[in-house]
Design a protein around this motif. Structure first.
Motif, PDB file in Angstrom:
ATOM      1  N   PHE A  56       0.955  -1.058  -0.037  1.00 51.48           N
ATOM      2  CA  PHE A  56      -0.115  -0.088  -0.034  1.00 51.48           C
ATOM      3  C   PHE A  56       0.968   1.169   0.206  1.00 51.48           C
ATOM      4  O   PHE A  56       0.562   2.144  -0.797  1.00 51.48           O
ATOM      5  CB  PHE A  56      -0.924  -0.086   1.330  1.00 51.48           C
ATOM      6  CG  PHE A  56      -1.793   1.284   1.322  1.00 51.48           C
ATOM      7  CD1 PHE A  56      -2.800   1.559   0.744  1.00 51.48           C
ATOM      8  CD2 PHE A  56      -1.267   2.025   2.100  1.00 51.48           C
ATOM      9  CE1 PHE A  56      -3.454   2.757   0.711  1.00 51.48           C
ATOM     10  CE2 PHE A  56      -1.969   3.566   2.517  1.00 51.48           C
ATOM     11  CZ  PHE A  56      -3.135   3.777   1.540  1.00 51.48           C
ATOM     12  N   PHE A  59       2.642   1.875  -3.454  1.00 54.76           N
ATOM     13  CA  PHE A  59       1.713   2.361  -4.674  1.00 54.76           C
ATOM     14  C   PHE A  59       1.237   3.778  -4.388  1.00 54.76           C
ATOM     15  O   PHE A  59       1.020   4.635  -5.118  1.00 54.76           O
ATOM     16  CB  PHE A  59       0.654   1.415  -4.932  1.00 54.76           C
ATOM     17  CG  PHE A  59       1.161   0.309  -5.553  1.00 54.76           C
ATOM     18  CD1 PHE A  59       1.490   0.346  -6.947  1.00 54.76           C
ATOM     19  CD2 PHE A  59       1.111  -1.106  -5.223  1.00 54.76           C
ATOM     20  CE1 PHE A  59       2.069  -0.666  -7.818  1.00 54.76           C
ATOM     21  CE2 PHE A  59       1.606  -1.987  -5.843  1.00 54.76           C
ATOM     22  CZ  PHE A  59       1.998  -1.766  -7.455  1.00 54.76           C
ATOM     23  N   TYR A  60       1.030   4.169  -2.991  1.00 55.33           N
ATOM     24  CA  TYR A  60       0.407   5.306  -2.595  1.00 55.33           C
ATOM     25  C   TYR A  60       1.520   6.429  -2.700  1.00 55.33           C
ATOM     26  O   TYR A  60       1.514   7.538  -3.136  1.00 55.33           O
ATOM     27  CB  TYR A  60      -0.235   5.178  -1.288  1.00 55.33           C
ATOM     28  CG  TYR A  60      -0.660   6.745  -0.627  1.00 55.33           C
ATOM     29  CD1 TYR A  60      -2.037   7.213  -1.629  1.00 55.33           C
ATOM     30  CD2 TYR A  60      -0.382   7.249   0.281  1.00 55.33           C
ATOM     31  CE1 TYR A  60      -2.383   8.213  -1.031  1.00 55.33           C
ATOM     32  CE2 TYR A  60      -0.919   8.371   0.601  1.00 55.33           C
ATOM     33  CZ  TYR A  60      -1.801   9.189  -0.102  1.00 55.33           C
ATOM     34  OH  TYR A  60      -2.363  10.151   0.249  1.00 55.33           O
ATOM     35  N   HIS A  65      -1.103   6.154  -6.161  1.00 53.84           N
ATOM     36  CA  HIS A  65      -2.450   5.425  -6.246  1.00 53.84           C
ATOM     37  C   HIS A  65      -2.622   4.892  -5.279  1.00 53.84           C
ATOM     38  O   HIS A  65      -2.100   4.002  -4.465  1.00 53.84           O
ATOM     39  CB  HIS A  65      -1.993   4.173  -7.211  1.00 53.84           C
ATOM     40  CG  HIS A  65      -3.235   3.186  -7.505  1.00 53.84           C
ATOM     41  ND1 HIS A  65      -4.168   3.674  -8.228  1.00 53.84           N
ATOM     42  CD2 HIS A  65      -3.371   2.041  -7.184  1.00 53.84           C
ATOM     43  CE1 HIS A  65      -5.100   2.669  -8.207  1.00 53.84           C
ATOM     44  NE2 HIS A  65      -4.374   1.549  -7.638  1.00 53.84           N
ATOM     45  N   ASN A  67      -5.054   2.604  -3.118  1.00 58.47           N
ATOM     46  CA  ASN A  67      -5.899   1.520  -3.097  1.00 58.47           C
ATOM     47  C   ASN A  67      -6.721   1.095  -1.899  1.00 58.47           C
ATOM     48  O   ASN A  67      -6.165   0.496  -0.860  1.00 58.47           O
ATOM     49  CB  ASN A  67      -4.724   0.315  -3.658  1.00 58.47           C
ATOM     50  CG  ASN A  67      -5.620  -0.945  -4.149  1.00 58.47           C
ATOM     51  OD1 ASN A  67      -6.842  -1.077  -3.956  1.00 58.47           O
ATOM     52  ND2 ASN A  67      -4.986  -1.630  -4.857  1.00 58.47           N
ATOM     53  N   SER A  68      -7.898   1.297  -1.852  1.00 55.24           N
ATOM     54  CA  SER A  68      -8.758   1.061  -0.628  1.00 55.24           C
ATOM     55  C   SER A  68      -8.847  -0.376  -0.466  1.00 55.24           C
ATOM     56  O   SER A  68      -9.133  -0.859   0.998  1.00 55.24           O
ATOM     57  CB  SER A  68      -9.937   1.808  -0.828  1.00 55.24           C
ATOM     58  OG  SER A  68     -10.874   1.237  -1.791  1.00 55.24           O
ATOM     59  N   ARG A  69      -8.759  -1.204  -1.557  1.00 59.54           N
ATOM     60  CA  ARG A  69      -8.759  -2.841  -1.250  1.00 59.54           C
ATOM     61  C   ARG A  69      -7.718  -3.329  -0.413  1.00 59.54           C
ATOM     62  O   ARG A  69      -8.109  -4.391   0.152  1.00 59.54           O
ATOM     63  CB  ARG A  69      -8.809  -3.445  -2.683  1.00 59.54           C
ATOM     64  CG  ARG A  69     -10.202  -3.228  -3.479  1.00 59.54           C
ATOM     65  CD  ARG A  69     -10.120  -3.909  -4.695  1.00 59.54           C
ATOM     66  NE  ARG A  69      -9.504  -2.833  -5.581  1.00 59.54           N
ATOM     67  CZ  ARG A  69      -9.470  -3.208  -7.020  1.00 59.54           C
ATOM     68  NH1 ARG A  69      -9.428  -4.369  -7.453  1.00 59.54           N
ATOM     69  NH2 ARG A  69      -8.679  -2.407  -7.654  1.00 59.54           N
TER      70      ARG A  69
END
Length: 120
Positions: A56, A59-60, A65, A67-69
């Motif tokens: 997480f 990518f953040y 990006h 990603n809440s998943r």
């Protein structure tokens, strides 16, 4: 700033890999179902959560990006894995799986005997 972020991400990945390795050794080397279950539920949960958190953050912070998943997966694993480990150990105990021969204490033995006496 990016070097600190990369260090944190790398640290989380190494910790996650190490905890997954500890889980594998625990499953292979520990003597009974209860201690194996403890190794599988505790260290595997923390290992997977560390790897997901590193993913997480990568990518953040590196790509922007969100990603809440991944956040939902971390929460889901954090809530369900310890409960599942507890229920598996409880089911094994109530189905009569014996403790390791060198186990020192059985905290549920007296409770189980008390329940059996009162049910008759």
């Amino acid at each position: 700033m990016t070097e600190i972020i990369r260090f944190i991400i790398g640290f989380l990945l190494i910790v996650g890999g190490f905890l997954s390795l500890v889980t594998a050794f625990g499953l292979l080397r520990l003597p009974d179902v209860y201690t194996r279950n403890h190794a599988a539920s505790k260290s595997a949960t923390l290992g997977v959560m560390s790897i997901l958190l590193a993913t997480f953050l990568y990518f953040y912070l590196e790509h922007g990006h969100f990603n809440s998943r991944l956040i939902l997966a971390i929460i889901f694993i954090f809530v369900t894995a310890p409960v599942a480990g507890h229920l598996m150990a409880r089911a094994a105990y109530h189905s009569g799986v014996k403790l390791w021969d060198k186990s020192v204490q059985d905290d549920l033995k007296h409770k189980k005997e008390y329940e059996q006496q009162n049910s008759n």
